[in-house]
Design an enzyme around this catalytic site. Structure first.
Site, PDB file in Angstrom:
ATOM      1  N   LYS A  37      35.828  16.326  21.157  1.00 50.51           N
ATOM      2  CA  LYS A  37      34.985  15.984  22.308  1.00 50.51           C
ATOM      3  C   LYS A  37      34.838  14.462  22.401  1.00 50.51           C
ATOM      4  O   LYS A  37      35.135  13.739  21.430  1.00 50.51           O
ATOM      5  CB  LYS A  37      33.618  16.661  22.144  1.00 50.51           C
ATOM      6  CG  LYS A  37      32.875  16.296  20.865  1.00 50.51           C
ATOM      7  CD  LYS A  37      31.770  17.306  20.548  1.00 50.51           C
ATOM      8  CE  LYS A  37      31.026  16.915  19.288  1.00 50.51           C
ATOM      9  NZ  LYS A  37      30.062  17.952  18.874  1.00 50.51           N
ATOM     10  N   TYR A 261      21.390 -16.796  21.933  1.00 46.08           N
ATOM     11  CA  TYR A 261      20.320 -16.410  22.851  1.00 46.08           C
ATOM     12  C   TYR A 261      19.008 -16.198  22.104  1.00 46.08           C
ATOM     13  O   TYR A 261      19.007 -15.653  20.993  1.00 46.08           O
ATOM     14  CB  TYR A 261      20.662 -15.072  23.522  1.00 46.08           C
ATOM     15  CG  TYR A 261      21.685 -15.143  24.614  1.00 46.08           C
ATOM     16  CD1 TYR A 261      21.492 -15.940  25.741  1.00 46.08           C
ATOM     17  CD2 TYR A 261      22.839 -14.369  24.538  1.00 46.08           C
ATOM     18  CE1 TYR A 261      22.435 -15.969  26.763  1.00 46.08           C
ATOM     19  CE2 TYR A 261      23.777 -14.381  25.549  1.00 46.08           C
ATOM     20  CZ  TYR A 261      23.577 -15.187  26.669  1.00 46.08           C
ATOM     21  OH  TYR A 261      24.495 -15.196  27.663  1.00 46.08           O
TER      22      TYR A 261
HETATM   23  C1  LIG Z   1      30.236  18.195  17.517  1.00 49.81           C
HETATM   24  C2  LIG Z   1      30.210  19.575  16.983  1.00 49.81           C
HETATM   25  C3  LIG Z   1      30.970  19.900  15.846  1.00 49.81           C
HETATM   26  C4  LIG Z   1      31.679  18.856  15.014  1.00 49.81           C
HETATM   27  O1  LIG Z   1      30.743  18.230  14.194  1.00 49.81           O
HETATM   28  P1  LIG Z   1      31.165  17.125  13.101  1.00 49.81           P
HETATM   29  O2  LIG Z   1      29.925  16.868  12.349  1.00 49.81           O
HETATM   30  O3  LIG Z   1      31.629  15.928  13.881  1.00 49.81           O
HETATM   31  O4  LIG Z   1      32.258  17.717  12.284  1.00 49.81           O
HETATM   32  C5  LIG Z   1      31.016  21.239  15.461  1.00 49.81           C
HETATM   33  N1  LIG Z   1      30.322  22.188  16.136  1.00 49.81           N
HETATM   34  C6  LIG Z   1      29.557  21.908  17.206  1.00 49.81           C
HETATM   35  C7  LIG Z   1      28.804  22.982  17.884  1.00 49.81           C
HETATM   36  C8  LIG Z   1      29.467  20.588  17.664  1.00 49.81           C
HETATM   37  O5  LIG Z   1      28.690  20.297  18.717  1.00 49.81           O
END
Ligand SMILES: *Cc1c(COP(=O)(O)O)cnc(C)c1O
Length: 373
Positions: A37, A261
């Site tokens: 994702k 800044y």
């Molecule tokens: C993002 C996600 C994962 C992966 O998690 P990681 O900690 O990055 O391995 C797995 N299952 C769900 C439901 C997620 O939202």
């Protein structure tokens, strides 16, 4: 591309493949799916997925239908699951692109069931049960209703039942066995209606909780990309990214001056301040103002003053002049400083650093050509 003053992001696809094999080494028969994702956690969906396929990965999870469609366009035969499932009206896109929705509510289940009737060939779907995240998924009341009204699942061939752990990076946390028990009992309930089901609970950290958490499939994201899945111990994963900025200018400061800044830093005299071409416009967190460190060769140098959009200033007083030439690379993430360390200095987690990687970097992909399986 020719040399530019801009910062460079190197992504080691060979390390992603090695991490895939390392995780697989912890699993018995369970499948290892990759979670890609948010543009593969900011590292680039297409090159990352191609490398993972060469390493033997066949199943991918994304968050949204749009991400699923983007992945389908480059992978015609991979299994693609979508965590968020369809909003009403989105079902047709799932069918058209052969995306497996994760159904998180009875409404989603009914709508997907109706979609199956509509198109005649019901598409497989996953069901998520909520075992303690209180985010997405069927709660115990929903499960009870489903048991009482099995017709809700008519025309829904079930591919996978999944749930997600809240505290997996803390192996001794009481939530882990509680969620495990809730997951097993939820699956057992569903199993009385459906028969054999495939189950998936663990993400990156959950893999390290032991075999009883692995079930039929595990879903790893962060660990593939080098984030430490066991933050209470050393990192079993290989680092995947390197971020290098270049020195644009070095100032010798011998009268009292402030830096940057807000005049938030006063140089202690005499000082040498290097200005490097990287900033929050690249996703280098502004929270690292007067707080971060970088490395020039083996010399650790503190960020002084505010991180600005395009520039960051470092106190390089202690660094030998031969390492302060214009264009000298500076490691903001490198062999001596991990994504996790940078994240800790910024008060966040490696996941956020990766997904915030800016678009301005000159990106370089290395490795990943071979079949590392
Ligand atoms: C993002 C996600 C994962 C992966 O998690 P990681 O900690 O990055 O391995 C797995 N299952 C769900 C439901 C997620 O939202």
């Amino acid at each position: 591309m020719t040399e530019t003053s801009g910062a460079e992001l190197t992504i080691d696809l060979g390390a992603v493949q090695a991490n895939y094999q390392t995780l697989r080494g912890h699993l018995g028969e369970a499948e290892l799916a990759a979670v890609v994702k948010a543009d593969a956690y900011g590292l680039g969906l297409a090159p990352v997925v191609r490398a993972l396929r060469r390493a033997g990965c066949e199943t991918f999870f994304v968050a949204t239908a749009a991400e699923g469609m983007e992945l389908r366009a480059i992978q015609s035969d991979a299994h693609i699951h979508v965590f968020n499932g369809p909003l009403p009206g989105e079902e047709a896109a799932f069918t058209e692109h052969t995306l497996v929705p994760v159904l998180n509510s009875l409404d989603q289940l009914q709508n997907w069931s109706a979609q199956g009737v509509r198109v005649g060939v019901p598409g497989p779907a996953d069901i998520q049960i909520d075992t303690g995240m209180t985010r997405l998924g069927l709660d115990p009341d929903d499960l009870a209703r489903l048991m009482a009204e099995p017709d809700l699942m008519k025309s829904v061939p079930l591919d996978l039942v999944l749930s997600h752990l809240a505290c997996a990076e803390q192996p001794d946390h009481a939530m882990n066995p509680e969620q495990l028990a809730a997951f097993e009992s939820g699956c057992a309930q569903l199993g009385t209606q459906i028969g054999a089901i495939r189950r998936s609970l663990a993400a990156s950290s959950g893999i390290f909780l032991g075999r009883q958490y692995h079930f039929d499939m595990t879903r790893a994201g962060a660990a593939l990309f080098g984030v430490n899945p066991t933050p209470l111990g050393s990192n079993p994963m290989r680092q995947v990214i390197r971020i290098q900025g270049k020195i644009l200018q070095v100032r010798s400061v011998d009268t009292v001056r402030s830096v940057g800044y807000g005049a938030s830093h006063q140089a202690t005299l005499p000082a040498k301040i290097a200005t490097v071409a990287i900033g929050y416009g690249d996703g280098y967190p502004r929270a690292l103002s007067n707080a971060g460190t970088a490395f020039i060769d083996s010399h650790e140098v503190p960020v002084v003053g505010r991180v600005s959009m395009d520039l960051t200033t470092l106190d390089v007083t202690e660094v030998p002049s031969r390492l302060l030439a214009l264009g000298q690379p500076v490691d903001f993430v490198g062999p001596l400083n991990s994504v996790d360390q940078l994240a800790a200095q910024a008060g966040t987690i490696g996941y956020e650093i990766l997904t915030n990687l800016g678009r301005r970097y000159r990106r370089r992909y290395v490795g990943g050509e071979g079949n590392s399986g």
